[in-house]
Enzyme design. Structure first.
Site, PDB file in Angstrom:
ATOM      1  N   HIS A 120       6.878  -2.247   3.328  1.00  0.00           N
ATOM      2  CA  HIS A 120       6.893  -1.175   2.319  1.00  0.00           C
ATOM      3  C   HIS A 120       7.381  -1.757   0.994  1.00  0.00           C
ATOM      4  O   HIS A 120       8.448  -2.392   0.963  1.00  0.00           O
ATOM      5  CB  HIS A 120       7.820  -0.053   2.803  1.00  0.00           C
ATOM      6  CG  HIS A 120       7.981   1.054   1.810  1.00  0.00           C
ATOM      7  ND1 HIS A 120       6.909   1.714   1.257  1.00  0.00           N
ATOM      8  CD2 HIS A 120       9.089   1.607   1.250  1.00  0.00           C
ATOM      9  CE1 HIS A 120       7.347   2.630   0.412  1.00  0.00           C
ATOM     10  NE2 HIS A 120       8.661   2.584   0.387  1.00  0.00           N
ATOM     11  N   LEU A 131       0.938   5.822  11.720  1.00  0.00           N
ATOM     12  CA  LEU A 131       0.557   5.808  13.138  1.00  0.00           C
ATOM     13  C   LEU A 131       1.460   6.750  13.930  1.00  0.00           C
ATOM     14  O   LEU A 131       2.684   6.768  13.740  1.00  0.00           O
ATOM     15  CB  LEU A 131       0.666   4.389  13.679  1.00  0.00           C
ATOM     16  CG  LEU A 131      -0.365   3.415  13.077  1.00  0.00           C
ATOM     17  CD1 LEU A 131      -0.023   1.971  13.442  1.00  0.00           C
ATOM     18  CD2 LEU A 131      -1.778   3.760  13.536  1.00  0.00           C
ATOM     19  N   GLU A 137       7.459  -9.467  -1.476  1.00  0.00           N
ATOM     20  CA  GLU A 137       6.890  -9.045  -0.180  1.00  0.00           C
ATOM     21  C   GLU A 137       6.583 -10.247   0.694  1.00  0.00           C
ATOM     22  O   GLU A 137       6.974 -10.298   1.856  1.00  0.00           O
ATOM     23  CB  GLU A 137       5.582  -8.271  -0.406  1.00  0.00           C
ATOM     24  CG  GLU A 137       5.775  -6.870  -0.889  1.00  0.00           C
ATOM     25  CD  GLU A 137       4.476  -6.082  -0.850  1.00  0.00           C
ATOM     26  OE1 GLU A 137       4.530  -4.930  -0.422  1.00  0.00           O
ATOM     27  OE2 GLU A 137       3.419  -6.607  -1.240  1.00  0.00           O
ATOM     28  N   ASN A 158       6.330  -2.616   9.738  1.00  0.00           N
ATOM     29  CA  ASN A 158       5.596  -2.194   8.544  1.00  0.00           C
ATOM     30  C   ASN A 158       6.236  -2.810   7.306  1.00  0.00           C
ATOM     31  O   ASN A 158       7.452  -2.977   7.246  1.00  0.00           O
ATOM     32  CB  ASN A 158       5.647  -0.661   8.436  1.00  0.00           C
ATOM     33  CG  ASN A 158       4.898  -0.144   7.215  1.00  0.00           C
ATOM     34  OD1 ASN A 158       3.741  -0.512   6.985  1.00  0.00           O
ATOM     35  ND2 ASN A 158       5.557   0.688   6.415  1.00  0.00           N
ATOM     36  N   MET A 163      -2.791   1.706   5.524  1.00  0.00           N
ATOM     37  CA  MET A 163      -2.515   2.931   4.781  1.00  0.00           C
ATOM     38  C   MET A 163      -2.556   4.212   5.618  1.00  0.00           C
ATOM     39  O   MET A 163      -2.706   5.300   5.081  1.00  0.00           O
ATOM     40  CB  MET A 163      -3.485   3.049   3.584  1.00  0.00           C
ATOM     41  CG  MET A 163      -3.342   1.910   2.589  1.00  0.00           C
ATOM     42  SD  MET A 163      -1.659   1.686   1.943  1.00  0.00           S
ATOM     43  CE  MET A 163      -1.589   3.061   0.800  1.00  0.00           C
ATOM     44  N   GLY A 201      -5.272  -7.694   1.352  1.00  0.00           N
ATOM     45  CA  GLY A 201      -4.840  -8.642   2.384  1.00  0.00           C
ATOM     46  C   GLY A 201      -4.049  -9.827   1.867  1.00  0.00           C
ATOM     47  O   GLY A 201      -4.024 -10.881   2.506  1.00  0.00           O
ATOM     48  N   SER A 202      -3.343  -9.660   0.743  1.00  0.00           N
ATOM     49  CA  SER A 202      -2.554 -10.808   0.257  1.00  0.00           C
ATOM     50  C   SER A 202      -1.386 -11.098   1.197  1.00  0.00           C
ATOM     51  O   SER A 202      -1.017 -12.265   1.387  1.00  0.00           O
ATOM     52  CB  SER A 202      -2.059 -10.567  -1.163  1.00  0.00           C
ATOM     53  OG  SER A 202      -1.312  -9.392  -1.229  1.00  0.00           O
ATOM     54  N   ASP A 246       6.850   5.310   6.171  1.00  0.00           N
ATOM     55  CA  ASP A 246       7.670   4.241   5.579  1.00  0.00           C
ATOM     56  C   ASP A 246       9.151   4.393   5.908  1.00  0.00           C
ATOM     57  O   ASP A 246      10.025   4.195   5.046  1.00  0.00           O
ATOM     58  CB  ASP A 246       7.437   4.167   4.057  1.00  0.00           C
ATOM     59  CG  ASP A 246       6.024   3.694   3.733  1.00  0.00           C
ATOM     60  OD1 ASP A 246       5.500   2.838   4.454  1.00  0.00           O
ATOM     61  OD2 ASP A 246       5.431   4.213   2.772  1.00  0.00           O
TER      62      ASP A 246
END
Ligand code: GRF
Length: 198
Positions: free
Chosen positions: A116, A100, A185, A114, A97, A15-16, A156
């Site tokens: 990636h 969906l 990110e 999302n 992970m 959860g960073s 992805d």
């Protein structure tokens, strides 16, 4: 006063990136609140991060669906029902992970993004940073990156919202490369969310 937008964040691990969103929300550099955090894994530390600041942290395991007909779609539809309860303007898959299906995505058209840890179209799936590092060691690439994209049923993949290049240096170890990709990110995800929320 501009009303703050509502985010739901889906995670599976540390959860960073969720933390980067929470920090930006608290600092008001992002005019949005995290309404809920969902995880498919009970041990995901991101759930603790959410609970610690009073945000609903909801564990939705896949295991009760295993063996059912159309298990994946049933899980995704049930997950969509719970997520919809929080009326999100945007749903952020930040280290989530599971891929969906339309049973989830069609409920929130244009509202699921999302993160990636590779450039668009590169290294889909798990261990993208490791695979980029190996490719660099084999002399195939000298650059990787991060991508924020709209989620589609493919792994992805989907229209790109933002991406950022991360050079792979000759002196890099896997852990130094991972650290730089993770910084990239966080630097990419929060502005991408802000731009989508207008
Ligand atoms: C990130 O590298 C994300 O891109 C990938 O999984 C990692 C999750 O990290 N899909 P964290 O849970 O946000 O710390």
């Amino acid at each position: 006063m501009i009303p703050r937008k509502r985010l739901v964040v889906l995670i599976s691990g540390f959860g960073s990136n969720l933390q980067a969103i929470l920090d930006a929300s608290r600092a008001e550099t992002l005019l949005a609140d995290v309404a809920a955090v969902f995880s498919d894994r009970s041990a995901a530390f991101g759930l603790t991060r959410a609970r610690d600041v009073g945000i609903p942290a909801i564990h939705r395991p896949f295991s009760p669906f295993e063996g059912l007909p159309e298990a994946r779609r049933a899980y995704d539809a049930a997950l969509a029902d719970r997520v919809a309860d929080y009326d999100p303007d945007l749903i952020v898959l930040a280290g989530w992970m599971r891929v969906l299906s339309c049973a989830f995505l069609d409920r929130f058209p244009g509202r699921v993004i999302n993160l990636h840890p590779a450039l668009p179209g590169c290294f889909p799936g798990a261990h993208a940073i490791e695979r980029a590092f190996e490719a660099a060691q084999a002399g195939l690439i000298d650059c990787t990156g991060v991508t924020v994209h709209f989620a589609v049923e493919a792994l992805d993949a989907g229209p790109v919202v933002a991406s950022r290049r991360v050079p792979i240096l000759p002196s890099d170890t896997l852990s130094s490369l991972k650290a730089r990709v993770q910084v990239a990110e966080r630097a990419t995800l929060v502005p991408a969310i802000a731009s989508l929320l207008g």
